[in-house]
Design an enzyme around this catalytic site. Structure first.
Site, PDB file in Angstrom:
ATOM      1  N   ASP A  76      -5.119  13.421   7.987  1.00 37.01           N
ATOM      2  CA  ASP A  76      -5.690  12.309   8.759  1.00 37.01           C
ATOM      3  C   ASP A  76      -6.756  12.759   9.755  1.00 37.01           C
ATOM      4  OD1 ASP A  76      -4.435  10.075   7.668  1.00 37.01           O
ATOM      5  OD2 ASP A  76      -2.717  10.166   9.033  1.00 37.01           O
ATOM      6  N   ARG A 101       0.685  14.075  12.891  1.00 36.77           N
ATOM      7  CA  ARG A 101      -0.678  14.185  13.415  1.00 36.77           C
ATOM      8  C   ARG A 101      -0.749  14.987  14.717  1.00 36.77           C
ATOM      9  NH1 ARG A 101      -4.671   9.159  13.076  1.00 36.77           N
ATOM     10  NH2 ARG A 101      -6.084  10.950  13.170  1.00 36.77           N
ATOM     11  N   ARG A 146       0.917   2.591  19.106  1.00 39.65           N
ATOM     12  CA  ARG A 146       0.712   4.038  19.249  1.00 39.65           C
ATOM     13  C   ARG A 146       0.566   4.449  20.720  1.00 39.65           C
ATOM     14  NH1 ARG A 146      -1.228   6.144  14.225  1.00 39.65           N
ATOM     15  NH2 ARG A 146      -0.274   4.874  12.600  1.00 39.65           N
ATOM     16  N   HIS A 175      -4.111   0.067  15.720  1.00 34.80           N
ATOM     17  CA  HIS A 175      -4.999   0.665  16.725  1.00 34.80           C
ATOM     18  C   HIS A 175      -5.964  -0.432  17.175  1.00 34.80           C
ATOM     19  CE1 HIS A 175      -4.638   5.049  15.060  1.00 34.80           C
ATOM     20  NE2 HIS A 175      -4.023   4.990  16.234  1.00 34.80           N
ATOM     21  N   CYS A 273     -12.897   4.504  12.600  1.00 32.78           N
ATOM     22  CA  CYS A 273     -11.886   5.574  12.659  1.00 32.78           C
ATOM     23  C   CYS A 273     -12.509   6.936  12.408  1.00 32.78           C
ATOM     24  CB  CYS A 273     -10.797   5.345  11.623  1.00 32.78           C
ATOM     25  SG  CYS A 273      -9.887   3.830  11.811  1.00 32.78           S
TER      26      CYS A 273
HETATM   27  N1  ARG Z   1      -3.526   7.331   8.821  1.00 27.67           N
HETATM   28  C1  ARG Z   1      -4.042   7.282  10.152  1.00 27.67           C
HETATM   29  C2  ARG Z   1      -2.940   6.884  11.120  1.00 27.67           C
HETATM   30  O1  ARG Z   1      -2.170   6.036  10.784  1.00 27.67           O
HETATM   31  C3  ARG Z   1      -5.192   6.321  10.238  1.00 27.67           C
HETATM   32  C4  ARG Z   1      -5.873   6.327  11.582  1.00 27.67           C
HETATM   33  C5  ARG Z   1      -6.973   5.316  11.691  1.00 27.67           C
HETATM   34  N2  ARG Z   1      -7.732   5.525  12.849  1.00 27.67           N
HETATM   35  C6  ARG Z   1      -8.156   4.566  13.685  1.00 27.67           C
HETATM   36  N3  ARG Z   1      -8.935   4.916  14.672  1.00 27.67           N
HETATM   37  N4  ARG Z   1      -7.786   3.317  13.580  1.00 27.67           N
HETATM   38  O2  ARG Z   1      -2.838   7.401  12.203  1.00 27.67           O
END
Ligand code: ARG
Length: 280
Positions: A76, A101, A146, A175, A273
């Site tokens: 990612d 991550r 998040r 996000h 992203c």
């Molecule tokens: N697979 C990543 C996650 O879920 C995607 C992140 C997407 N990034 C963003 N800035 N919206 O963390």
């Protein structure tokens, strides 16, 4: 690419400086958002080719582009927006919610240090510019999935700016940058676009009051992460499948540039992203 409508206001571009990460190790091997299906195949070389078209678009728009080396085992990492938040030459590091991550946080902080930014280590969980967007002199900061609201206090203390908390409620728009787009970073009543159903009632009241003339996107455009776009104030780079959003942008005097990042959508990300703005 579409030309702006003749009756719309004139829009001015400001040169952007961005950080990107080539998706050399991109795949979907775990599931931390509803878009990700590890059982389905991904095509890394297609992801790289599509990402190259975004990179080429930014070159064409005259952006200054910096690259961070992708690290094997961090699929990612291509979503550079999550790598931190950079304003006034200060880089507030990311602290990721999910273990998969977490190594990205220090990797991005190393890059910021090596490139002359004043790095502030995060205490609270936060996923960088994915959840923090600047409009005028205000930072709009997402929470709900998040980023911990405690990080919004860290932002306030570091940047001495107004920080407005927005609560996300739809797991597909986890996000802030999946549900809210800054079209004109100078601000104003029509300077943003958003997906109303992604926010709780209190946040929606704030958005309606501050941005009465915002673009509201429809579900179809939201489902291709149309809002996950990047604007220089005149040129707005968006998912090519977000056709109604493209029409609305054109009506308002922007030039919409569609790119196809379908492979990166399998990870739950799009144009924005893949883009971390570096503000000196
Ligand atoms: N697979 C990543 C996650 O879920 C995607 C992140 C997407 N990034 C963003 N800035 N919206 O963390």
């Amino acid at each position: 690419m579409t030309s702006p409508s003749a009756s719309a206001p004139a829009r001015a571009a400001t040169k952007r400086t961005v950080l990107m990460c080539r998706p050399e190790h991109f795949t979907v091997s775990y599931r931390i958002n509803p878009w990700m299906h590890p059982e389905d195949p991904t095509d890394t070389s297609l992801a790289v080719r599509q990402w190259e078209t975004l990179h080429a678009k930014y070159v064409e728009l005259g952006f200054e582009i910096h690259l961070i080396d992708p690290i094997p085992g961090l699929p990612d990492m291509v979503y550079a927006a999550n790598g931190g938040y950079v304003l006034d030459g200060i880089a507030y590091g990311a602290k990721f919610e999910y273990p998969e991550r977490q190594p990205e946080g220090p990797a991005y902080m190393d890059w910021f240090r090596a490139n002359g930014f004043d790095v502030r280590e995060p205490v609270a969980t936060n996923e960088g510019e994915g959840d923090m967007l600047l409009v005028g002199d205000t930072i709009y900061a997402g929470t709900g999935f998040r980023t911990d609201p405690a990080s919004h206090d860290e932002l306030r203390a570091i940047y001495q700016r107004e920080v407005v908390t927005l609560k996300l409620i739809d797991p597909s728009f986890y996000h802030l940058d999946t549900a809210f787009a800054v079209l004109d970073s100078k601000g104003g009543p029509d300077s943003v676009a958003f997906l109303p159903k992604a926010f709780d009632a209190r946040s929606l009241d704030i958005l309606d009051e501050r941005f009465p003339d915002a673009i509201h996107v429809n579900d179809e455009d939201a489902k291709v992460l149309g809002l996950n776009s990047f604007s220089d104030g005149r040129n707005v780079v968006i998912a090519s499948r977000a056709t109604d959003f493209e029409r609305q942008l054109t009506e308002r005097g922007y030039i919409a540039h569609g790119v196809d990042l379908s492979e990166l959508l399998l990870g739950g990300g799009g144009v924005k992203c893949c883009t971390l703005e570096l503000r000196s």
